[in-house]
Scaffold this active site. Structure first.
Site, PDB file in Angstrom:
ATOM      1  N   ASP A  38       0.823  -1.210   0.000  1.00 54.51           N
ATOM      2  CA  ASP A  38       0.000   0.000   0.000  1.00 54.51           C
ATOM      3  C   ASP A  38       0.860   1.263   0.000  1.00 54.51           C
ATOM      4  O   ASP A  38       0.860   2.032   0.967  1.00 54.51           O
ATOM      5  CB  ASP A  38      -0.947  -0.018   1.214  1.00 54.51           C
ATOM      6  CG  ASP A  38      -1.966  -1.149   1.123  1.00 54.51           C
ATOM      7  OD1 ASP A  38      -2.047  -1.790   0.058  1.00 54.51           O
ATOM      8  OD2 ASP A  38      -2.676  -1.390   2.107  1.00 54.51           O
ATOM      9  N   THR A  61      -2.544  -5.453  -4.568  1.00 49.40           N
ATOM     10  CA  THR A  61      -2.390  -4.026  -4.869  1.00 49.40           C
ATOM     11  C   THR A  61      -3.665  -3.257  -4.517  1.00 49.40           C
ATOM     12  O   THR A  61      -4.757  -3.825  -4.472  1.00 49.40           O
ATOM     13  CB  THR A  61      -2.124  -3.821  -6.377  1.00 49.40           C
ATOM     14  OG1 THR A  61      -3.182  -4.463  -7.123  1.00 49.40           O
ATOM     15  CG2 THR A  61      -0.800  -4.406  -6.791  1.00 49.40           C
ATOM     16  N   ARG A  92      -9.822  -4.460  -4.938  1.00 50.52           N
ATOM     17  CA  ARG A  92     -10.700  -3.365  -5.353  1.00 50.52           C
ATOM     18  C   ARG A  92     -11.944  -3.241  -4.470  1.00 50.52           C
ATOM     19  O   ARG A  92     -12.576  -2.204  -4.428  1.00 50.52           O
ATOM     20  CB  ARG A  92     -11.084  -3.573  -6.825  1.00 50.52           C
ATOM     21  CG  ARG A  92     -12.090  -2.605  -7.404  1.00 50.52           C
ATOM     22  CD  ARG A  92     -11.587  -1.171  -7.378  1.00 50.52           C
ATOM     23  NE  ARG A  92     -12.553  -0.244  -7.952  1.00 50.52           N
ATOM     24  CZ  ARG A  92     -13.669   0.156  -7.345  1.00 50.52           C
ATOM     25  NH1 ARG A  92     -13.977  -0.299  -6.127  1.00 50.52           N
ATOM     26  NH2 ARG A  92     -14.488   1.004  -7.949  1.00 50.52           N
ATOM     27  N   LYS A  93     -12.311  -4.309  -3.807  1.00 49.84           N
ATOM     28  CA  LYS A  93     -13.517  -4.311  -2.933  1.00 49.84           C
ATOM     29  C   LYS A  93     -14.715  -3.669  -3.637  1.00 49.84           C
ATOM     30  O   LYS A  93     -15.304  -2.696  -3.160  1.00 49.84           O
ATOM     31  CB  LYS A  93     -13.247  -3.602  -1.599  1.00 49.84           C
ATOM     32  CG  LYS A  93     -12.200  -4.293  -0.737  1.00 49.84           C
ATOM     33  CD  LYS A  93     -12.142  -3.691   0.648  1.00 49.84           C
ATOM     34  CE  LYS A  93     -11.126  -4.349   1.539  1.00 49.84           C
ATOM     35  NZ  LYS A  93      -9.717  -3.999   1.214  1.00 49.84           N
ATOM     36  N   ALA A  95     -18.429  -2.934  -4.746  1.00 46.86           N
ATOM     37  CA  ALA A  95     -19.583  -2.908  -3.836  1.00 46.86           C
ATOM     38  C   ALA A  95     -20.810  -2.264  -4.471  1.00 46.86           C
ATOM     39  O   ALA A  95     -21.596  -1.631  -3.781  1.00 46.86           O
ATOM     40  CB  ALA A  95     -19.208  -2.158  -2.557  1.00 46.86           C
ATOM     41  N   ASP A  96     -21.010  -2.435  -5.798  1.00 50.54           N
ATOM     42  CA  ASP A  96     -22.140  -1.762  -6.455  1.00 50.54           C
ATOM     43  C   ASP A  96     -22.984  -2.780  -7.229  1.00 50.54           C
ATOM     44  O   ASP A  96     -22.704  -3.981  -7.194  1.00 50.54           O
ATOM     45  CB  ASP A  96     -21.592  -0.649  -7.371  1.00 50.54           C
ATOM     46  CG  ASP A  96     -22.514   0.561  -7.434  1.00 50.54           C
ATOM     47  OD1 ASP A  96     -23.753   0.371  -7.453  1.00 50.54           O
ATOM     48  OD2 ASP A  96     -22.000   1.693  -7.473  1.00 50.54           O
ATOM     49  N   ILE A  97     -23.970  -2.286  -7.941  1.00 45.09           N
ATOM     50  CA  ILE A  97     -24.833  -3.179  -8.723  1.00 45.09           C
ATOM     51  C   ILE A  97     -24.025  -3.804  -9.869  1.00 45.09           C
ATOM     52  O   ILE A  97     -22.975  -3.276 -10.265  1.00 45.09           O
ATOM     53  CB  ILE A  97     -26.075  -2.441  -9.286  1.00 45.09           C
ATOM     54  CG1 ILE A  97     -25.648  -1.286 -10.209  1.00 45.09           C
ATOM     55  CG2 ILE A  97     -26.966  -1.947  -8.154  1.00 45.09           C
ATOM     56  CD1 ILE A  97     -26.771  -0.755 -11.081  1.00 45.09           C
ATOM     57  N   ASN A  99     -24.190  -4.061 -13.150  1.00 44.29           N
ATOM     58  CA  ASN A  99     -23.823  -3.292 -14.346  1.00 44.29           C
ATOM     59  C   ASN A  99     -22.670  -2.326 -14.056  1.00 44.29           C
ATOM     60  O   ASN A  99     -21.750  -2.186 -14.860  1.00 44.29           O
ATOM     61  CB  ASN A  99     -25.051  -2.510 -14.843  1.00 44.29           C
ATOM     62  CG  ASN A  99     -24.753  -1.770 -16.135  1.00 44.29           C
ATOM     63  OD1 ASN A  99     -24.456  -2.384 -17.153  1.00 44.29           O
ATOM     64  ND2 ASN A  99     -24.789  -0.453 -16.078  1.00 44.29           N
ATOM     65  N   TYR A 211      -4.246  -7.263  14.514  1.00 42.00           N
ATOM     66  CA  TYR A 211      -3.305  -8.254  13.986  1.00 42.00           C
ATOM     67  C   TYR A 211      -3.284  -9.545  14.790  1.00 42.00           C
ATOM     68  O   TYR A 211      -3.346  -9.535  16.015  1.00 42.00           O
ATOM     69  CB  TYR A 211      -1.889  -7.667  13.971  1.00 42.00           C
ATOM     70  CG  TYR A 211      -1.708  -6.541  12.978  1.00 42.00           C
ATOM     71  CD1 TYR A 211      -1.804  -6.771  11.610  1.00 42.00           C
ATOM     72  CD2 TYR A 211      -1.448  -5.245  13.411  1.00 42.00           C
ATOM     73  CE1 TYR A 211      -1.644  -5.731  10.698  1.00 42.00           C
ATOM     74  CE2 TYR A 211      -1.281  -4.199  12.499  1.00 42.00           C
ATOM     75  CZ  TYR A 211      -1.384  -4.458  11.149  1.00 42.00           C
ATOM     76  OH  TYR A 211      -1.236  -3.437  10.238  1.00 42.00           O
TER      77      TYR A 211
END
Ligand code: S5P
Length: 265
Positions: A38, A61, A92-93, A95-97, A99, A211
């Site tokens: 990161d 990444t 990238r996580k 988290a949307d619909i 499309n 941790y």
């Protein structure tokens, strides 16, 4: 059951090419270490990845934090992936619909699906998020992880939410290869469990991160891959190469020892 089988034996059970390659290379390279890098400069990212390369099965990444991202970064990342034999996981996580995530995964400046073997998504939108990502990633042989749990204090990803995430994954086993989670779940199916929040020297970061040691994660909780960030690269744009290399080997050895103990080898 999956927790006592070897990575090599489990590879045969996966139709998904990314899961299969990952398990095979973990066995070949004797590592269950994923390094999370990161940092915000292209040069730091590539330098750290080249240093940890020999010790890892996976490099994680956050491509959207790189300030000088360009096409050449992707080429160099792919070059390092072949040079050191590791896979790439863009955290990238989504988290949307469906499309929207299909567009986020394939388009924009980053074109994640074109270079990242594995990515992840929050199950919060429901199964449409898997359908959307699969429409792009599956033809390319990519794999998806669902965030069933998180390492941070006070996470809402617990209980019924976690169970629903597991059910969503079960219905899409060809593309969903496993979870970001803190422990292995009971069940017939074999899923990969990748676990962040791993550190040998500190217990937290003052911003909610918590941790545990590689041994707790791999041996006691039956997880498959330890995800380690600052514990290896240090602070800011990263420590010196020698320090980073030594830390990566230290975590690789701890993680592998715990795996050998777990599988009775
Ligand atoms: O629950 C989570 C899920 C993830 S993917 N907790 C996490 O910490 N992560 C990611 O793992 C996080 O975004 C970061 O990139 C990495 C942990 O970094 P570290 O420096 O705390 O080891």
């Amino acid at each position: 059951m999956a927790s006592t089988k070897t990575y090599a034996a489990r590879a045969e059970g996966y139709a998904n090419p990314a899961a299969r390659s990952l398990l095979e290379l973990m066995d070949r390279k004797k590592t269950n270490l994923c390094v999370s890098v990161d940092v915000t400069r292209k040069s730091s990212l590539l330098r750290i990845i080249d240093a940890v390369g020999p010790s890892v099965c996976l490099v994680k990444t956050h491509i959207d934090i790189i300030e000088d991202f360009d096409e050449d970064l992707v080429s160099q990342l792919q070059h390092l992936s072949s040079k050191h034999d590791f896979l790439i996981f863009e955290d990238r996580k989504f988290a949307d619909i469906g499309n929207t995530v299909a567009l986020q995964y394939s388009r924009g400046v980053h074109r994640i699906a074109s270079w990242s073997h594995i990515t992840n998504a929050h199950p919060v939108p429901g199964p449409g998020i898997i359908t959307g990502l699969a429409s792009i990633g599956q033809p390319l042989g990519r794999g998806l992880l669902l965030l069933a749990e998180m390492s941070s204090a006070g996470t809402l990803a617990a209980g019924a939410y976690t169970s629903a995430a597991i059910d969503m994954a079960r219905a899409h086993r060809d593309f969903v290869i496993g979870f970001i989670a803190m422990k292995r779940f009971d069940g017939q199916e074999d899923f990969l469990i990748l676990t962040p929040g791993v550190g040998l020297d500190v217990k937290g970061d003052g911003m909610g991160q918590q941790y545990r040691t590689p041994r707790e994660v791999i041996l006691d909780r039956g997880c498959d891959v330890i995800i380690v960030g600052r514990g290896i690269y240090g602070k800011g744009e990263g420590s010196d190469d020698d320090v980073i290399k030594a830390q990566a080997e230290r975590y690789r050895e701890e993680g592998w020892k715990a795996y050998l103990e777990r599988t009775g080898q």
